[in-house]
Design an enzyme around this catalytic site. Sequence first.
Site, short mmCIF file in Angstrom:
data_model
loop_
_atom_site.label_atom_id
_atom_site.label_comp_id
_atom_site.label_asym_id
_atom_site.label_seq_id
_atom_site.Cartn_x
_atom_site.Cartn_y
_atom_site.Cartn_z
N GLY A 130 0.83 -1.21 0.00
CA GLY A 130 0.00 0.00 0.00
C GLY A 130 0.86 1.25 0.00
O GLY A 130 1.06 1.88 1.05
N GLU A 247 12.70 -4.83 -5.05
CA GLU A 247 11.64 -5.05 -6.04
C GLU A 247 12.23 -5.52 -7.37
O GLU A 247 11.61 -6.23 -8.13
CB GLU A 247 10.87 -3.74 -6.23
CG GLU A 247 9.59 -3.91 -7.02
CD GLU A 247 8.78 -2.61 -7.09
OE1 GLU A 247 9.37 -1.53 -6.89
OE2 GLU A 247 7.58 -2.70 -7.37
N GLU A 380 8.99 7.01 -18.05
CA GLU A 380 9.55 8.37 -17.92
C GLU A 380 10.43 8.45 -16.67
O GLU A 380 11.52 9.04 -16.72
CB GLU A 380 8.42 9.42 -17.82
CG GLU A 380 7.65 9.63 -19.12
CD GLU A 380 6.63 8.53 -19.41
OE1 GLU A 380 6.34 7.70 -18.50
OE2 GLU A 380 6.13 8.46 -20.55
C1 LIG Z 1 -0.37 -3.23 -13.00
C2 LIG Z 1 -0.04 -2.28 -11.88
C3 LIG Z 1 0.12 -2.77 -10.59
C4 LIG Z 1 0.42 -1.90 -9.54
N1 LIG Z 1 0.52 -2.40 -8.26
C5 LIG Z 1 0.76 -1.56 -7.23
C6 LIG Z 1 0.82 -2.05 -5.88
O1 LIG Z 1 0.64 -3.26 -5.62
N2 LIG Z 1 1.03 -1.18 -4.88
C7 LIG Z 1 1.25 0.17 -5.11
O2 LIG Z 1 1.48 0.89 -4.15
N3 LIG Z 1 1.17 0.68 -6.37
C8 LIG Z 1 0.94 -0.16 -7.43
N4 LIG Z 1 0.86 0.34 -8.72
C9 LIG Z 1 0.94 1.78 -8.92
C10 LIG Z 1 2.20 2.25 -9.58
O3 LIG Z 1 3.30 2.19 -8.69
C11 LIG Z 1 1.94 3.68 -10.06
O4 LIG Z 1 0.91 3.61 -11.05
C12 LIG Z 1 3.17 4.30 -10.67
O5 LIG Z 1 4.13 4.55 -9.68
C13 LIG Z 1 2.82 5.64 -11.40
O6 LIG Z 1 2.12 6.48 -10.56
P1 LIG Z 1 0.74 7.13 -11.03
O7 LIG Z 1 -0.12 6.05 -11.60
O8 LIG Z 1 0.20 7.91 -9.88
O9 LIG Z 1 1.13 8.10 -12.20
P2 LIG Z 1 1.79 9.55 -12.06
O10 LIG Z 1 2.96 9.48 -11.14
O11 LIG Z 1 0.71 10.53 -11.75
O12 LIG Z 1 2.30 9.77 -13.52
C14 LIG Z 1 1.44 10.18 -14.61
C15 LIG Z 1 2.31 10.38 -15.84
O13 LIG Z 1 3.26 11.44 -15.59
C16 LIG Z 1 4.59 10.97 -15.78
N5 LIG Z 1 5.48 11.59 -14.79
C17 LIG Z 1 5.31 11.65 -13.44
N6 LIG Z 1 6.35 12.25 -12.85
C18 LIG Z 1 7.23 12.58 -13.85
C19 LIG Z 1 8.51 13.22 -13.87
N7 LIG Z 1 9.10 13.64 -12.76
N8 LIG Z 1 9.11 13.38 -15.09
C20 LIG Z 1 8.52 12.94 -16.24
N9 LIG Z 1 7.30 12.33 -16.27
C21 LIG Z 1 6.66 12.15 -15.09
C22 LIG Z 1 4.53 9.47 -15.58
O14 LIG Z 1 5.57 8.80 -16.23
C23 LIG Z 1 3.16 9.14 -16.19
O15 LIG Z 1 3.24 9.04 -17.59
C24 LIG Z 1 0.57 -0.51 -9.79
C25 LIG Z 1 0.41 -0.02 -11.10
C26 LIG Z 1 0.10 -0.88 -12.13
C27 LIG Z 1 -0.06 -0.33 -13.51
#
Ligand SMILES: Cc1cc2nc3c(=O)[nH]c(=O)nc-3n(C[C@H](O)[C@H](O)[C@H](O)COP(=O)(O)OP(=O)(O)OC[C@H]3O[C@@H](n4cnc5c(N)ncnc54)[C@H](O)[C@@H]3O)c2cc1C
Length: 396
Positions: A130, A247, A380
């Site tokens: 989480g 990880e 990214e």
């Molecule tokens: C299949 C799957 C399983 C997952 N399982 C888990 C889990 O078990 N536990 C958990 O805690 N999370 C989990 N996640 C979540 C995952 O860790 C996040 O989706 C990931 O870290 C991206 O965060 P976000 O979705 O909030 O996107 P954001 O961080 O909001 O990013 C949105 C977009 O902006 C870009 N971006 C963001 N910051 C920057 C930057 N500094 N420079 C350039 N581009 C940027 C990103 O690359 C992306 O394209 C899972 C995700 C998926 C898809």
Amino acid sequence: MHFSLTSEDLAFRDGLRAWLAEHWREDWAKMRRRFPSQDEMFAFLRVWQRQLFDAGYVGLSWPRAYGGQGATIMQQAIFYEEIARARAPELPNVIGLDMAGPALISHGTPAQKDKHLQRILSGEHIFCQGFSEPNAGSDVAALQTRAVRGDGGFVVSGQKVWTTYAQYAEWCILLVRTDPAAPKHKGLTFVLVDMRAPGVTVRPIRQISGEPEFNEMFFDGVRVPDENVVGRVNGGWEVAITTLMFERGPRTISRQLHLRHAIDAALELAKHTPRGGASASADPVMRQRLAQLYIDTEALRVSNLRALTRMLRGEPPGAEGSAAKLFWSEAVQRVLELMLELQGPYAVLTQGSERAVEDGYWQQRFLRSRGDTIAAGTSEINRNILAERVLGLPKD
Ligand SMILES: Cc1cc2nc3c(=O)[nH]c(=O)nc-3n(C[C@H](O)[C@H](O)[C@H](O)COP(=O)(O)OP(=O)(O)OC[C@H]3O[C@@H](n4cnc5c(N)ncnc54)[C@H](O)[C@@H]3O)c2cc1C
């Protein structure tokens, strides 16, 4: 970098191969689609983990004192490679084995180790992670789930999202904010939450592939006793970093084999797909793309071996982890796109026609692979890491 195995490693590999030959005869990638529901599939995987645990193959590189086998990292890597080679399923307690376990081994109290480590290995304590929230993903330290002091512990309120397999987990490694006044990385605490505690709600989210693999999690005044704090209060970031380092551990070694299996399937399909009076495999552009994918897989294999060499020398994981994750996730998408392109207009058919290839198996994999360039660090973010740490470019 050594490419040859020692006699002990060879003996270990042969023993495992013999065990797998006796206990696994299917192709998991295809078999998993035959379960009527994900719940039944997960129940099957728990039994599979228990079987491997009873045979002494789970927690290979964990210390014996914690129920592991005290084996080498090389043998742990061989394990993942042989599982992929046998087309057998991986262990379902991924978060327990790769994140919660290593965090507890490094930062846990004796009571926490006693309670969880052995059960992580046997699959009795499935863990979920989480960390991510609706407004904290790539920048996870921006998280807002609050934990305030209560009677003998903390009271947690907030929301997490994208939590893989939370619906099956007994426990959660949860990152919470305990000091909102401190700089964002300094006010976090890493706690263990019993998923059956009052106030925990899990709501599955159906993904583009149709499977409800991940979930939203709500915490409404959930009591977390002091004994469930891992490491220092407000020292959660250090513990979280341990989990994120693990990880991308030895498990990633098997990724290039899964990719190879997909490329082999693409080659077969190309040979049997008619195109311009011959087969698609005779088309020079198609040949070029297949050859490039093969080269990509070999590059990934060598890069993985370099990362493994670092681990064997006891060095901290380098930027190879980010490079390999980025390269693997994008290569997987390229090969799956090619599978669909080869099917041409028939790619929209998953069933009900003799032209539907393997009941939509590749379509499902294609849709699921969209998440691979997001989970565990988006492309990214991995490019930022490579730009800063390898190329020495200015900070993002
Ligand atoms: C299949 C799957 C399983 C997952 N399982 C888990 C889990 O078990 N536990 C958990 O805690 N999370 C989990 N996640 C979540 C995952 O860790 C996040 O989706 C990931 O870290 C991206 O965060 P976000 O979705 O909030 O996107 P954001 O961080 O909001 O990013 C949105 C977009 O902006 C870009 N971006 C963001 N910051 C920057 C930057 N500094 N420079 C350039 N581009 C940027 C990103 O690359 C992306 O394209 C899972 C995700 C998926 C898809």
